[in-house]
Design a protein around this motif. Structure first.
Motif, mmCIF file in Angstrom:
data_model
loop_
_atom_site.group_PDB
_atom_site.id
_atom_site.type_symbol
_atom_site.label_atom_id
_atom_site.label_comp_id
_atom_site.label_asym_id
_atom_site.label_seq_id
_atom_site.Cartn_x
_atom_site.Cartn_y
_atom_site.Cartn_z
ATOM 1 N N LYS A 24 -21.150 -15.699 -8.477
ATOM 2 C CA LYS A 24 -22.001 -15.523 -7.377
ATOM 3 C C LYS A 24 -23.179 -14.139 -7.300
ATOM 4 C CE LYS A 24 -21.629 -15.660 -2.257
ATOM 5 N NZ LYS A 24 -20.710 -15.664 -1.034
ATOM 6 N N GLY B 118 -7.503 -8.195 -3.671
ATOM 7 C CA GLY B 118 -8.784 -7.546 -4.255
ATOM 8 C C GLY B 118 -9.195 -8.095 -5.656
ATOM 9 N N ASP C 112 -11.323 -24.145 -8.895
ATOM 10 C CA ASP C 112 -11.456 -22.896 -9.652
ATOM 11 C C ASP C 112 -10.261 -22.191 -10.104
ATOM 12 O OD1 ASP C 112 -13.616 -21.395 -11.321
ATOM 13 O OD2 ASP C 112 -13.095 -20.015 -9.903
ATOM 14 N N HIS C 113 -9.594 -21.674 -9.233
ATOM 15 C CA HIS C 113 -8.439 -20.829 -9.616
ATOM 16 C C HIS C 113 -7.369 -21.766 -10.326
ATOM 17 C CE1 HIS C 113 -9.840 -17.477 -7.261
ATOM 18 N NE2 HIS C 113 -9.829 -18.266 -6.098
ATOM 19 N N GLN D 235 2.359 -4.744 -2.494
ATOM 20 C CA GLN D 235 1.047 -5.443 -2.565
ATOM 21 C C GLN D 235 0.170 -4.400 -2.470
ATOM 22 O OE1 GLN D 235 -1.425 -7.649 0.607
ATOM 23 N NE2 GLN D 235 0.639 -8.859 0.313
ATOM 24 N N GLY E 83 -8.101 -14.867 -2.334
ATOM 25 C CA GLY E 83 -8.530 -15.699 -1.194
ATOM 26 C C GLY E 83 -9.492 -16.650 -1.341
ATOM 27 N N TYR F 230 -14.919 -3.255 -1.059
ATOM 28 C CA TYR F 230 -15.077 -3.739 -2.346
ATOM 29 C C TYR F 230 -16.170 -2.876 -2.992
ATOM 30 C CZ TYR F 230 -10.736 -6.215 -1.625
ATOM 31 O OH TYR F 230 -9.475 -6.803 -1.208
ATOM 32 N N GLY G 261 -13.318 -9.500 -3.292
ATOM 33 C CA GLY G 261 -14.028 -10.238 -1.944
ATOM 34 C C GLY G 261 -15.139 -11.343 -2.689
ATOM 35 N N ASN H 279 0.678 -1.167 0.022
ATOM 36 C CA ASN H 279 -0.104 -0.071 -0.030
ATOM 37 C C ASN H 279 0.891 1.425 -0.024
ATOM 38 O OD1 ASN H 279 -2.327 -1.472 -0.212
ATOM 39 N ND2 ASN H 279 -2.705 -1.612 2.120
HETATM 40 N N1 NAP Z 1 -2.318 -5.484 1.918
HETATM 41 C C1 NAP Z 1 -3.361 -5.089 2.537
HETATM 42 O O1 NAP Z 1 -3.871 -3.965 2.675
HETATM 43 C C2 NAP Z 1 -4.547 -6.254 2.137
HETATM 44 C C3 NAP Z 1 -5.938 -5.967 1.886
HETATM 45 C C4 NAP Z 1 -6.745 -7.001 1.690
HETATM 46 C C5 NAP Z 1 -6.442 -8.236 1.316
HETATM 47 N N2 NAP Z 1 -4.787 -8.415 1.491
HETATM 48 C C6 NAP Z 1 -4.416 -9.970 1.338
HETATM 49 O O2 NAP Z 1 -5.212 -10.488 0.232
HETATM 50 C C7 NAP Z 1 -5.837 -11.963 0.947
HETATM 51 C C8 NAP Z 1 -7.083 -11.951 0.106
HETATM 52 O O3 NAP Z 1 -7.920 -11.027 0.467
HETATM 53 P P1 NAP Z 1 -8.728 -10.303 -0.687
HETATM 54 O O4 NAP Z 1 -9.454 -8.956 0.021
HETATM 55 O O5 NAP Z 1 -8.066 -9.896 -2.012
HETATM 56 O O6 NAP Z 1 -9.756 -11.304 -1.004
HETATM 57 P P2 NAP Z 1 -10.509 -11.659 -2.375
HETATM 58 O O7 NAP Z 1 -9.443 -12.777 -3.049
HETATM 59 O O8 NAP Z 1 -10.690 -10.641 -3.235
HETATM 60 O O9 NAP Z 1 -11.785 -12.242 -2.020
HETATM 61 C C9 NAP Z 1 -11.983 -13.542 -1.349
HETATM 62 C C10 NAP Z 1 -13.464 -13.914 -1.432
HETATM 63 O O10 NAP Z 1 -13.673 -14.139 -2.907
HETATM 64 C C11 NAP Z 1 -14.447 -15.144 -3.108
HETATM 65 N N3 NAP Z 1 -13.881 -16.141 -3.881
HETATM 66 C C12 NAP Z 1 -12.539 -16.495 -4.054
HETATM 67 N N4 NAP Z 1 -12.159 -17.283 -4.802
HETATM 68 C C13 NAP Z 1 -13.305 -17.505 -5.558
HETATM 69 C C14 NAP Z 1 -13.556 -18.416 -6.759
HETATM 70 N N5 NAP Z 1 -12.609 -18.942 -7.316
HETATM 71 N N6 NAP Z 1 -14.946 -18.253 -7.163
HETATM 72 C C15 NAP Z 1 -15.886 -17.403 -6.621
HETATM 73 N N7 NAP Z 1 -15.759 -16.730 -5.341
HETATM 74 C C16 NAP Z 1 -14.354 -16.826 -4.873
HETATM 75 C C17 NAP Z 1 -14.710 -15.972 -1.796
HETATM 76 O O11 NAP Z 1 -15.890 -15.043 -1.265
HETATM 77 P P3 NAP Z 1 -17.135 -16.103 -0.462
HETATM 78 O O12 NAP Z 1 -16.305 -16.827 0.654
HETATM 79 O O13 NAP Z 1 -18.144 -15.338 -0.338
HETATM 80 O O14 NAP Z 1 -17.283 -17.116 -1.672
HETATM 81 C C18 NAP Z 1 -13.348 -15.399 -0.990
HETATM 82 O O15 NAP Z 1 -13.684 -15.223 0.752
HETATM 83 C C19 NAP Z 1 -5.866 -11.578 2.322
HETATM 84 O O16 NAP Z 1 -5.785 -12.701 3.094
HETATM 85 C C20 NAP Z 1 -4.510 -10.730 2.622
HETATM 86 O O17 NAP Z 1 -3.632 -11.545 2.720
HETATM 87 C C21 NAP Z 1 -3.976 -7.638 2.006
#
Ligand code: NAP
Length: 239
Positions: free
Chosen positions: A119, A109, A199-200, A80, A190, A138, A113, A60
């Protein structure tokens, strides 16, 4: 911000988890008015050169501050940041800077999320439950970049692109689009369960072609364009 403080805060977790080296250390800094983040990045670089850290990374930071650290001699592997079809702020200046310097972007992101997934395709706005701070953030990004109807038109376009590629999921298409950026060596997604993981994995079964990218670009052009660098809005600036 002293060298001893940085060294202690790197060696303490190494002692706790019983390893002689940390693969990556990520630096975050809240207040840009205090410039000691440059010192911190240099001390971390010293620890990398001493073999205690595999990679010095950031999270960030905007481009201006990454450049300050790189120009001072810090060896930065990645920054990141949020980067997705909804959040294209990194494309303002950061992607070009990263291409020139070799600093990688490690986006989070990427599927917003889950909002960038099947979905939510054709879901009514009132049925979307934003019950976590992450989903609320988000969802507010959708408000910045085009609103709910525009967002649904993006999902429909991603669905059509996925259908062309043997039914690839919307999450796959959204992830692939980010992964295709020249500044992105890897993405963070995530996955919460085995279905997400499988799926990924399908991400590597197809490629986006020029028509896919043009169809997506056409929807993106109808949304609001970012005016500022990554993570400026979160620090109280404009989107
Ligand atoms: N540096 C920072 O400021 C910061 C900020 C945010 C995140 N992060 C990092 O990024 C990681 C991931 O967080 P994120 O915010 O980026 O999450 P994300 O990947 O944008 O969202 C995760 C959510 O997306 C859905 N999902 C994931 N894969 C999917 C798929 N193949 N098909 C359908 N839905 C899917 C799931 O939701 P459902 O559970 O509803 O199915 C899951 O809970 C965190 O653990 C953290 O390590 C860092």
């Amino acid at each position: 911000m002293t060298k001893a403080w940085v060294e202690e805060n790197v060696t303490r977790p190494m002692r706790r988890i019983g390893v002689g080296k940390l693969g990556m250390v990520q630096l975050y800094w809240n207040d840009y008015d205090k410039k000691n983040y440059v010192d911190a990045a240099l001390f971390l670089t010293d620890l990398k050169r001493a073999g205690k850290i595999g990679a010095v990374s950031l999270t960030n930071f905007d481009t201006k501050r990454v450049k300050e650290m790189v120009d001072a001699g810090a060896e930065i592997s990645t920054n990141q940041i949020q980067y997705s079809l909804l959040d294209r702020r990194p494309e303002k200046v950061m992607v070009d800077y990263c291409r020139q310097t070799g600093v990688g972007l490690l986006p989070y992101g990427v599927v917003a999320g889950g909002l960038l997934s099947d979905k939510y395709l054709d879901a009514r706005a009132e049925d979307v439950v934003t019950n976590t701070s992450s989903l609320r953030k988000y969802a507010s990004v959708i408000g910045q970049v085009g609103g709910y109807q525009w967002y649904q038109s993006l999902l429909r376009t991603l669905r059509a692109v996925g259908d062309k590629h043997d039914g690839a999921s919307i999450a796959n298409v959204a992830s692939k689009w980010v992964l295709d950026s020249p500044a992105v060596p890897a993405i963070i997604v995530g996955a919460r369960n085995a279905n997400h993981v499988s799926d990924h994995l399908a991400l590597f079964d197809f490629d986006l072609d020029a028509d896919d990218r043009a169809a997506i670009a056409s929807v993106l052009a109808k949304g609001a364009q970012p005016t500022e660098d990554a993570y400026t809005w979160e620090r109280g600036g404009r989107w």
